[in-house]
Design an enzyme around this catalytic site. Sequence first.
Site, PDB file in Angstrom:
ATOM      1  N   GLU A  50       0.845  -1.205   0.000  1.00 44.35           N
ATOM      2  CA  GLU A  50       0.000   0.000   0.000  1.00 44.35           C
ATOM      3  C   GLU A  50       0.870   1.240   0.000  1.00 44.35           C
ATOM      4  O   GLU A  50       2.031   1.184   0.394  1.00 44.35           O
ATOM      5  CB  GLU A  50      -0.859   0.026   1.280  1.00 44.35           C
ATOM      6  CG  GLU A  50      -1.808  -1.134   1.400  1.00 44.35           C
ATOM      7  CD  GLU A  50      -2.486  -1.179   2.770  1.00 44.35           C
ATOM      8  OE1 GLU A  50      -2.410  -0.192   3.527  1.00 44.35           O
ATOM      9  OE2 GLU A  50      -3.074  -2.226   3.070  1.00 44.35           O
TER      10      GLU A  50
ATOM     11  N   ASP B 268       0.792  10.458   3.812  1.00 41.75           N
ATOM     12  CA  ASP B 268       1.430  11.345   4.773  1.00 41.75           C
ATOM     13  C   ASP B 268       0.443  12.412   5.253  1.00 41.75           C
ATOM     14  O   ASP B 268       0.478  13.551   4.815  1.00 41.75           O
ATOM     15  CB  ASP B 268       2.659  11.994   4.116  1.00 41.75           C
ATOM     16  CG  ASP B 268       3.577  12.592   5.154  1.00 41.75           C
ATOM     17  OD1 ASP B 268       3.352  12.369   6.354  1.00 41.75           O
ATOM     18  OD2 ASP B 268       4.516  13.296   4.755  1.00 41.75           O
TER      19      ASP B 268
ATOM     20  N   TYR C   7      -7.260   0.128   7.108  1.00 41.62           N
ATOM     21  CA  TYR C   7      -7.139  -0.895   8.148  1.00 41.62           C
ATOM     22  C   TYR C   7      -8.474  -1.081   8.850  1.00 41.62           C
ATOM     23  O   TYR C   7      -8.984  -0.146   9.465  1.00 41.62           O
ATOM     24  CB  TYR C   7      -6.064  -0.433   9.142  1.00 41.62           C
ATOM     25  CG  TYR C   7      -5.659  -1.433  10.200  1.00 41.62           C
ATOM     26  CD1 TYR C   7      -5.681  -2.803   9.975  1.00 41.62           C
ATOM     27  CD2 TYR C   7      -5.203  -0.991  11.445  1.00 41.62           C
ATOM     28  CE1 TYR C   7      -5.285  -3.703  10.945  1.00 41.62           C
ATOM     29  CE2 TYR C   7      -4.795  -1.877  12.428  1.00 41.62           C
ATOM     30  CZ  TYR C   7      -4.844  -3.240  12.168  1.00 41.62           C
ATOM     31  OH  TYR C   7      -4.445  -4.117  13.123  1.00 41.62           O
TER      32      TYR C   7
ATOM     33  N   LYS D  51      10.207   3.756   3.914  1.00 34.17           N
ATOM     34  CA  LYS D  51      10.057   5.194   3.664  1.00 34.17           C
ATOM     35  C   LYS D  51      10.892   5.602   2.468  1.00 34.17           C
ATOM     36  O   LYS D  51      12.054   5.190   2.338  1.00 34.17           O
ATOM     37  CB  LYS D  51      10.521   5.983   4.897  1.00 34.17           C
ATOM     38  CG  LYS D  51       9.708   5.664   6.145  1.00 34.17           C
ATOM     39  CD  LYS D  51       8.738   6.761   6.468  1.00 34.17           C
ATOM     40  CE  LYS D  51       9.343   7.659   7.511  1.00 34.17           C
ATOM     41  NZ  LYS D  51       8.420   8.671   7.978  1.00 34.17           N
TER      42      LYS D  51
ATOM     43  N   CYS E 263      16.487  47.490   7.410  1.00 37.99           N
ATOM     44  CA  CYS E 263      16.071  47.018   6.089  1.00 37.99           C
ATOM     45  C   CYS E 263      17.237  47.110   5.108  1.00 37.99           C
ATOM     46  O   CYS E 263      17.810  48.191   4.918  1.00 37.99           O
ATOM     47  CB  CYS E 263      14.887  47.836   5.572  1.00 37.99           C
ATOM     48  SG  CYS E 263      14.420  47.375   3.892  1.00 37.99           S
TER      49      CYS E 263
ATOM     50  N   CYS F 111      10.252  51.954   0.122  1.00 33.13           N
ATOM     51  CA  CYS F 111      11.147  50.797   0.054  1.00 33.13           C
ATOM     52  C   CYS F 111      10.965  50.106  -1.304  1.00 33.13           C
ATOM     53  O   CYS F 111       9.890  49.581  -1.597  1.00 33.13           O
ATOM     54  CB  CYS F 111      10.812  49.861   1.215  1.00 33.13           C
ATOM     55  SG  CYS F 111      11.885  48.438   1.330  1.00 33.13           S
TER      56      CYS F 111
HETATM   57  S1  IVH Z   1      -1.276   0.577   8.855  1.00 36.85           S
HETATM   58  C1  IVH Z   1      -0.852  -1.481  12.904  1.00 36.85           C
HETATM   59  N1  IVH Z   1      -1.267   1.564   6.422  1.00 36.85           N
HETATM   60  O1  IVH Z   1       1.728   5.500   9.076  1.00 36.85           O
HETATM   61  C2  IVH Z   1      -0.726  -0.820  11.581  1.00 36.85           C
HETATM   62  N2  IVH Z   1      -0.540   2.978   8.197  1.00 36.85           N
HETATM   63  O2  IVH Z   1       3.923   4.562  11.201  1.00 36.85           O
HETATM   64  C3  IVH Z   1      -1.499   0.406  11.483  1.00 36.85           C
HETATM   65  N3  IVH Z   1       0.027   5.267   7.477  1.00 36.85           N
HETATM   66  O3  IVH Z   1       0.193   5.540  12.200  1.00 36.85           O
HETATM   67  C4  IVH Z   1      -1.096   1.316  10.407  1.00 36.85           C
HETATM   68  N4  IVH Z   1      -0.411   4.984   5.340  1.00 36.85           N
HETATM   69  O4  IVH Z   1      -0.787   7.031  10.357  1.00 36.85           O
HETATM   70  C5  IVH Z   1      -1.002   1.809   7.720  1.00 36.85           C
HETATM   71  N5  IVH Z   1      -1.358   2.310   4.205  1.00 36.85           N
HETATM   72  C6  IVH Z   1      -1.099   2.543   5.505  1.00 36.85           C
HETATM   73  C7  IVH Z   1      -0.650   3.805   5.966  1.00 36.85           C
HETATM   74  C8  IVH Z   1      -0.371   3.986   7.309  1.00 36.85           C
HETATM   75  C9  IVH Z   1      -0.017   5.846   6.274  1.00 36.85           C
HETATM   76  C10 IVH Z   1       0.462   5.962   8.722  1.00 36.85           C
HETATM   77  C11 IVH Z   1      -0.422   5.746   9.893  1.00 36.85           C
HETATM   78  C12 IVH Z   1       0.408   5.063  10.925  1.00 36.85           C
HETATM   79  C13 IVH Z   1       1.804   5.360  10.467  1.00 36.85           C
HETATM   80  C14 IVH Z   1       2.688   4.178  10.792  1.00 36.85           C
END
Ligand code: IVH
Length: 665
Positions: free
Chosen positions: A111, A115, A224, A310, A404, A428
């Site tokens: 997935e 952000d 999720y 990341k 300035c 200015c």
């Molecule tokens: S799953 C237990 N899926 O990234 C797993 N998190 O560091 C629950 N996030 O707190 C998270 N995209 O805010 C999941 N496709 C994705 C995500 C995602 C962004 C964020 C989320 C989470 C943080 C994890």
Amino acid sequence: MENPKQHIEDLRNLLHQHNYSYYVLSSPTITDFEFDKLLKELEALEKEYPEYADPNSPTQRVGSDINKQFVQVAHKYPMLSLSNTYSLEEVEEFYNRVKKDLNDDFEIVCELKFDGTSISLTYKDGKLQQAVTRGDGVVGDDVTANVRTIGSIPLTLQGHDYMDEFEIRGEILMPWKVFDKLNQERADQEEPLFANPRNAASGTLKLQDPKVVASRKLDSFLYYMLGENLPSDSHYENLKKAKQWGFKISDATRKAKSLEEIAEFIKYWDVERKNFPVATDGIVLKVDSLRQQRNLGYTSKFPRWAIAYKFQAERELTELLSVSFQVGRTGAVTPVANLKPVQLSGTTVKRASLYNADAIDALDLHIGDMVYVEKGGEIIPKITEVDIKSRKPNNEKVEFITICPECGATLKRDEGEAVYYCPNYKGCPPQIKGRIEHFITRKAMNISGGSETIEHLYNGKLISNIADLYTLKWQDVSHLERWGEKSAKNLIESIQSSVNIPYERVLYAIGIRYVGETVAKKLAVGFPSIEQLKQATIEELTQVDEIGDRIARSVVDFFADEENLELIEKLRGFGLQFELSQEIMSQRTNKLEGKTIVISGTFEKHSRDEYKTLIEQNGGKNSGSISSKTNYILAGDNMGPAKLEKANKLGVQIIKEDDFLKMIE
Ligand code: IVH
């Protein structure tokens, strides 16, 4: 009406469907106008029949008035985060560990890692019950009222096969386009900018006024599902179900059966994410089977069945050569770092934004420091870190200037503000040029050219204010260096046609402090000619929707300045528009002058909004509640009995839509 309850319900279902088509599928099937009409109809009915109120009605998306601190709520299931990695080797390690621990076939769901700011939504009987932020993972803030305003979050679910109760988690996001526009507006109004869409989204979600949240156009992706009796043992299938119920689930999600497929997904999105409408900072890999997820379990902090890869933030180490200070159109002084040129994701970086004095202090910058520059979501790179170890003892600390650099005036900083500014706005040069540059922009007077054009004209002593543009002759311009006859003629032509730009845009163009595009429109409607605006008092100005004290004061100050008045007279002489257009003006009358009218019920010939506009256009005042000051109640069908009683008690005259239309005929 025979069965108002049924009618209300039908309207709600219809509107939920249209919301879904618009926000989740991005393919609306009716026009905004038709949508608004239905929404207004529902609103009116809900007012008349308060007994059928429902917090999940589509009317609640516009945001209710409640203003309260957030209530803290314990999460039923803790909100964990994911272990992060930046390397493909660690992804491989993750994969091999899962393989070894499971000792069975498995699939990985790939997935995007969105952000934004995470959210947990609870649904009961197919209705949104509660929305809670992550908080510390155990307890979060109840932001339900704000989340209800987000178009892509279903308030009621589609279909029938959802569980009685479940949670779904995901990310609240501010799309890039919305973010850019918001920051532009904030820049116009000299408010501090958001550093990135994530901060903008989480800041917005924490606002106390859901109406403002609604105006910020947040979006969402869910990823999720939690609860008992989930539809499937497959995470992937559960997301598919969630999609059927109306949630926004990313189409980018893929199932992978091998490390190669995972690597391909990563490679593809590392590039393609730049074209994605919302910010992403990596990808998330999850074991698909929930049974296998349970087998793998959790460490003290993270699930063992998932990992986040990341994307490398593109960053380089280079030397800070000097800091220069730029003065903008409004006099705000922005520090800029001059760097030893360095290659960063395909471009040479020589400069980086430093934002303001606080940002410099926070980094504890010294000239000669080795600094990390990064390209975040933003186009302008920024310094994110100083390599303190390599600092030489005689590197000098960067101090913010007090004078300035352009005109020598002593800089000012208002209490509680982060920005220093040069108060010499008349003398200015960058402020003078900046105002002219702003004047010619596309959204203002739409005159061809940009900062370079203005620089040439100003340095060539052909212009020193916005009115001078209208005295330019192509012959003079074409004599300037790097100008030809053709480009000079083009410029003059576009200046000439700008005299037709409507009043509200002229108001924006003349650069009254804090008056951005939206505010200018509101002012133009509230004060349909510059004469009226000139004479407006603070009290009168603040009566206009969204005009607060700060803007009102700035407008009054602007017109108190003789030079500004002279400038406007000159512009008027050149034929610029200082009144609302004839077309709109000709529809204005005084037929309802001094009359306060309350609208109630639903109408056949015009919508409630149209009636509001008609009242205002004819010099009347529209009010929301009946009082002794009310002159008429414009009553449609279904006017509530309570209102009727109050009107009778106060002796307010009730008129029907035909009567009203006759009055303004
Ligand atoms: S799953 C237990 N899926 O990234 C797993 N998190 O560091 C629950 N996030 O707190 C998270 N995209 O805010 C999941 N496709 C994705 C995500 C995602 C962004 C964020 C989320 C989470 C943080 C994890």
